[in-house]
Structures are given as structure tokens and as C-alpha cells.
Write an enzyme that holds these catalytic residues in place. Sequence first.
Site, PDB file in Angstrom:
ATOM      1  N   LEU A  98       0.842  -1.199   0.000  1.00  0.00           N
ATOM      2  CA  LEU A  98       0.000   0.000   0.000  1.00  0.00           C
ATOM      3  C   LEU A  98       0.877   1.249   0.000  1.00  0.00           C
ATOM      4  CD1 LEU A  98      -2.724  -1.051   2.604  1.00  0.00           C
ATOM      5  CD2 LEU A  98      -2.470  -1.693   0.195  1.00  0.00           C
TER       6      LEU A  98
ATOM      7  N   ARG B  53       3.093  14.596   6.136  1.00  0.00           N
ATOM      8  CA  ARG B  53       4.052  15.059   7.141  1.00  0.00           C
ATOM      9  C   ARG B  53       5.504  15.066   6.648  1.00  0.00           C
ATOM     10  NH1 ARG B  53       2.288  11.315  11.939  1.00  0.00           N
ATOM     11  NH2 ARG B  53       1.217  10.264  10.235  1.00  0.00           N
TER      12      ARG B  53
ATOM     13  N   GLN C 277      -4.919   3.762  -7.270  1.00  0.00           N
ATOM     14  CA  GLN C 277      -6.089   4.034  -6.440  1.00  0.00           C
ATOM     15  C   GLN C 277      -6.276   5.555  -6.522  1.00  0.00           C
ATOM     16  OE1 GLN C 277      -5.489   4.011  -2.205  1.00  0.00           O
ATOM     17  NE2 GLN C 277      -7.580   3.433  -1.751  1.00  0.00           N
TER      18      GLN C 277
ATOM     19  N   ASP D 219       5.800   1.926   3.586  1.00  0.00           N
ATOM     20  CA  ASP D 219       6.705   2.839   4.305  1.00  0.00           C
ATOM     21  C   ASP D 219       7.381   2.178   5.503  1.00  0.00           C
ATOM     22  OD1 ASP D 219       4.580   2.565   6.001  1.00  0.00           O
ATOM     23  OD2 ASP D 219       4.174   4.702   6.238  1.00  0.00           O
TER      24      ASP D 219
ATOM     25  N   ALA E 172      54.360  12.016 -11.493  1.00  0.00           N
ATOM     26  CA  ALA E 172      53.502  12.894 -10.702  1.00  0.00           C
ATOM     27  C   ALA E 172      53.098  14.118 -11.516  1.00  0.00           C
ATOM     28  CB  ALA E 172      54.235  13.317  -9.437  1.00  0.00           C
TER      29      ALA E 172
HETATM   30  C1  UD1 Z   1      -2.949   1.478   9.573  1.00  0.00           C
HETATM   31  C2  UD1 Z   1      -3.896   0.472  10.222  1.00  0.00           C
HETATM   32  C3  UD1 Z   1      -3.551   0.364  11.702  1.00  0.00           C
HETATM   33  C4  UD1 Z   1      -2.096  -0.006  11.875  1.00  0.00           C
HETATM   34  C5  UD1 Z   1      -1.191   0.954  11.103  1.00  0.00           C
HETATM   35  C6  UD1 Z   1       0.224   0.433  11.085  1.00  0.00           C
HETATM   36  C7  UD1 Z   1      -5.990   0.634   8.992  1.00  0.00           C
HETATM   37  C8  UD1 Z   1      -7.361   1.144   8.989  1.00  0.00           C
HETATM   38  N1  UD1 Z   1      -5.256   0.908  10.058  1.00  0.00           N
HETATM   39  O1  UD1 Z   1      -3.248   2.736  10.172  1.00  0.00           O
HETATM   40  O2  UD1 Z   1      -4.373  -0.612  12.330  1.00  0.00           O
HETATM   41  O3  UD1 Z   1      -1.779  -0.011  13.257  1.00  0.00           O
HETATM   42  O4  UD1 Z   1      -1.603   1.079   9.728  1.00  0.00           O
HETATM   43  O5  UD1 Z   1       1.081   1.385  10.546  1.00  0.00           O
HETATM   44  O6  UD1 Z   1      -5.606  -0.022   8.056  1.00  0.00           O
HETATM   45  N2  UD1 Z   1      -3.070   3.777   1.994  1.00  0.00           N
HETATM   46  C9  UD1 Z   1      -3.435   3.660   0.684  1.00  0.00           C
HETATM   47  N3  UD1 Z   1      -4.695   4.027   0.331  1.00  0.00           N
HETATM   48  C10 UD1 Z   1      -5.603   4.491   1.216  1.00  0.00           C
HETATM   49  C11 UD1 Z   1      -5.208   4.608   2.547  1.00  0.00           C
HETATM   50  C12 UD1 Z   1      -3.932   4.244   2.922  1.00  0.00           C
HETATM   51  O7  UD1 Z   1      -2.654   3.225  -0.167  1.00  0.00           O
HETATM   52  O8  UD1 Z   1      -6.721   4.780   0.801  1.00  0.00           O
HETATM   53  C13 UD1 Z   1      -1.689   3.378   2.374  1.00  0.00           C
HETATM   54  C14 UD1 Z   1      -0.851   4.519   2.910  1.00  0.00           C
HETATM   55  O9  UD1 Z   1      -0.109   5.121   1.871  1.00  0.00           O
HETATM   56  C15 UD1 Z   1       0.062   3.792   3.886  1.00  0.00           C
HETATM   57  C16 UD1 Z   1      -0.779   2.612   4.361  1.00  0.00           C
HETATM   58  O10 UD1 Z   1      -1.804   2.440   3.420  1.00  0.00           O
HETATM   59  O11 UD1 Z   1       1.224   3.276   3.280  1.00  0.00           O
HETATM   60  C17 UD1 Z   1      -1.360   2.803   5.759  1.00  0.00           C
HETATM   61  O12 UD1 Z   1      -2.262   3.890   5.723  1.00  0.00           O
HETATM   62  P1  UD1 Z   1      -2.381   4.919   6.905  1.00  0.00           P
HETATM   63  O13 UD1 Z   1      -3.425   5.898   6.579  1.00  0.00           O
HETATM   64  O14 UD1 Z   1      -1.044   5.420   7.268  1.00  0.00           O
HETATM   65  O15 UD1 Z   1      -2.949   3.970   8.057  1.00  0.00           O
HETATM   66  P2  UD1 Z   1      -2.755   4.181   9.591  1.00  0.00           P
HETATM   67  O16 UD1 Z   1      -3.734   5.174  10.062  1.00  0.00           O
HETATM   68  O17 UD1 Z   1      -1.359   4.377   9.929  1.00  0.00           O
HETATM   69 CA    CA Z   2       0.617   5.082   8.899  1.00  0.00          CA
END
Ligand code: UD1
Ligand code: CA
Length: 429
Positions: A15, A22, A82, A112, A401
Amino acid sequence: MSQNLLSENVKAVILAAGKGTRMKSQKPKVLHEIFNKPLVSWVLSACENIGAFENIVIVGHKGEDVQDFINKNHPKSSCVFQREQLGTGHAVSMAKENLKDFNGLVLILNGDIPLITAESLKKFIEFHKSNKSDVTIMSAVFDNPAGYGRIVRDKESNVKEIVEQKDCTPEQNKIQEINTGTYCLDWQKVKRFFDELKNNNSQNEYYVTDIIAWANENAFKTAAYVLENSNESFGINSRPQLAEAFKIMNLRHLNKLMDEGVTIVSPENTEISPETIIGEDTVIFPHTFINGKNEIGKNCKIGPFSHLRGDCTIEDFVKIGNFVELKKSHVKSHTNISHLSYIGDTEVGANVNIGAGTITANYNSMTKAKNKTTIKNGASIGSNAVLVAPVELGENAFIAAGSVITKDVGANALGLTRSPQKEIKNYVK
Ligand code: UD1
Ligand code: CA
């Protein structure tokens, strides 16, 4: 029990569509680098090291840039867009079409988390299989679980559900076992979940985390695997966290090298990319920075203040000294490059001595060409020589040299371009 995972049918869905607000950057978060390698590439490499090559990266924000990188560097993987980021479950559902007929295990990971290792992913998959689980979640125990989804277990300690912090009760808030965001799914069995996604939560997002409760309700087997070394799940959201991950990755590799018989004089002042292999009894002196992929032999002395930029092969008993920069070069055994030199795109033979201040002029800024220098065994180069590439110095050639060498020098010959010294008698008087 432990079968060869390489023959196992595993694909990862990574993902990486999020913006990474940030980071305060023009660049998508997952393309930020540690040791010259983007975050998403570290994650993909970990997957590839367990035999999963055909992975799917979900991209969105500046997705074309991520796609370009993936196509060039992980050609068996593909990207799926997406366009709107509606949540992690929605993100995974973008891969449904690609995985329609895939009859194996799907790993889901965030793009990440550069510190994740192939060893842990292997153990995770072994655990999933030995538990005969349909959905396994990788968890970790954190002193400070703030911000993460919490793993809720029942009295028998089975995983019941994952609850996001924003949806936690005060009791659940205290749980220290968190969701790392890494999952293992028996794809054909549970893919239906992604047709039934709901967004009835505080963020109105489609959460992948709901798969645990869904699987339990639908009589699938769920399990949680606790990550031994919790920092492997460390996710990068900001520049300080990027620096922190760099530090952890570096120290982890330095410790491994020291265990393997390499002396690192001052680990606090040394950076060595994990893609660098070093042989026994080599000593790395302080303030040395080794980036990218390199192979360094046994009994070498590197540093202090050396900079290897990648794609270097250094054989045994070589000395690379202070303020020496090396790039894309092969240096054979017992050669010394002791001070203040730049050696790039060069083949250096054995028993060569490269004097202080020697420069390979490998780059033609008008044609943008990078040209090769070849230095054969036993050659000796005097201080402050410039070797203008493409150029070849024969076996035992001797360069005076201060010479600027633009033409090949034969074996055992002296190459000299220096203007003769004049002496004007009594000039000062
Ligand atoms: C998510 C988890 C959480 C976990 C945490 C670990 C969910 C709802 N929550 O939270 O339980 O503890 O990761 O780090 O899954 N992303 C997409 N498309 C989207 C949304 C997110 O590709 O529509 C990707 C982001 O780029 C990222 C990853 O998914 O790489 C996680 O998304 P993020 O929004 O950071 O989730 P957290 O709130 O950290
Ligand atoms: Ca995250």
C-alpha cells in the site's frame, strides 16, 4: 515442516497511495530514500528475498513517479492506481482484478516500513501455514501504542478484532499489542471480504483491519503473529522518522558485519549500506560512508573518511585511505589508494599504487558520457595525476607525478606530460 518458500506461491500487495503529508515534500513518501534506495524498494526487496517477485504496488499520490521507479527497478512487479484514497481496505481492493485467478498467499504490507526483513516475513508465513490459518495478522508489542490499531483478543487469547485508536474504548486504548499493518491471506478463501467492505467507523474509511472480525464471523481461521523485533514495523511518516530508520538500519548492518568478523572501529561514526558485503578481518576506520551495493574482500583497510558510492568490488588486502571517493569500480588485491583520490568507472589491477590526489576524469560534461579507465596489474601512478578517460595504463606502467594522461600508456612504459623544470640562477638576487 519448513518447506522451501521459494517454490511457494506468494504475492505481496504493497500500500503506497497515501500522500505522506508530514514529509512536507514534492516527492511521494515511499520514494524517499535510505542508503540510495526508496522506502518502497526496501519493502519489495524483503518480499523478493522470500521468493515473491510479482508484487502489486497500490499507488495514488504522484503514482506515475512511483510506477516509473517500480518499472525500472522491480520489473516483475506492477502498479495499480487508487485514484481516491478511501482507506486501506479500498486500496487492497484495487488489486482484485490482478489477483482474480491467483491461488496462493497474499501478503499485505505498508510501503513505508523499510526495516521489515525477509527473515521475519518467512517466519510470519511459516506461522500462518503451521496454524492452518486463513487470515494472519502481524502484531507487535509497543510500550507506547499511540496511533496504532489495537489487537483485541478473547479469553482464550484468540484474535477477535482490530480496533483503530479513534474507535477504541478507554479499556482498548490500554492494549499494547498493535497492528503492524502486515497481513497474510489465503487469497481465494477470503478475497470475498473486499467485495463486502464497509466504512461505518469514525473516519468513514474502508479499513482492511475489519478483515479479522469479518473472518471470525464467517468461520475462517484467524491468528496473530507477534513480531520478535518490533522496530521492523517502524513506519516512516516524517523526516525525523526517516533519519531514525536510517540509524536503525545502519546499526543493524554494522552489528551483523562485526558478528561476521569485520572490525568497525567506531560504529557511531560509520555508515554502511546493508547491500554491502565485507570479508573477515577488514577494518573500517571512522567517518567512512559506504552507499549502495558493494563487495569488499578480506583484510582490507577502509577509511578513515572514505566514501564508496556503490557498485564497487574491492578484493582482498586493499587499502582505501582518507578522502578517497570510489564509484562503479573494481579494485584487485593488494592495491593501495591511500589519499585524496577520485576513482570512478575504473578497473584497477592487483598491486597497483595510486598516489595522492589521483583523479580519473571519467565524465565528459559535453557529451554526458561516462568513460572507463583501465589500470593493469603493478602500475604505479604518481601524485596528482589526472587520467582522462577512456584511457588504459598497461602492466607495470609508471605515471609521473602531476601528469595529465589522455592517451594509453603501454606496459612497463613511463607516461609523463609534465613540462620540464627550469632553473634560473640567482633570480632572487
Ligand atoms: C494502519 C492500520 C492500523 C495499523 C497501522 C500500522 C488501517 C485502517 N489501520 O493505520 O491498524 O496499526 O496502519 O502502521 O488499516 N493507503 C493507501 N490508500 C488508502 C489509505 C492508505 O494506499 O486509501 C496506504 C498509505 O499510503 C500507507 C498505508 O496504506 O502506506 C497505511 O495507511 P495509513 O493511513 O497510514 O494507516 P494508519 O492510520 O497508519
Ligand atoms: Ca501510517
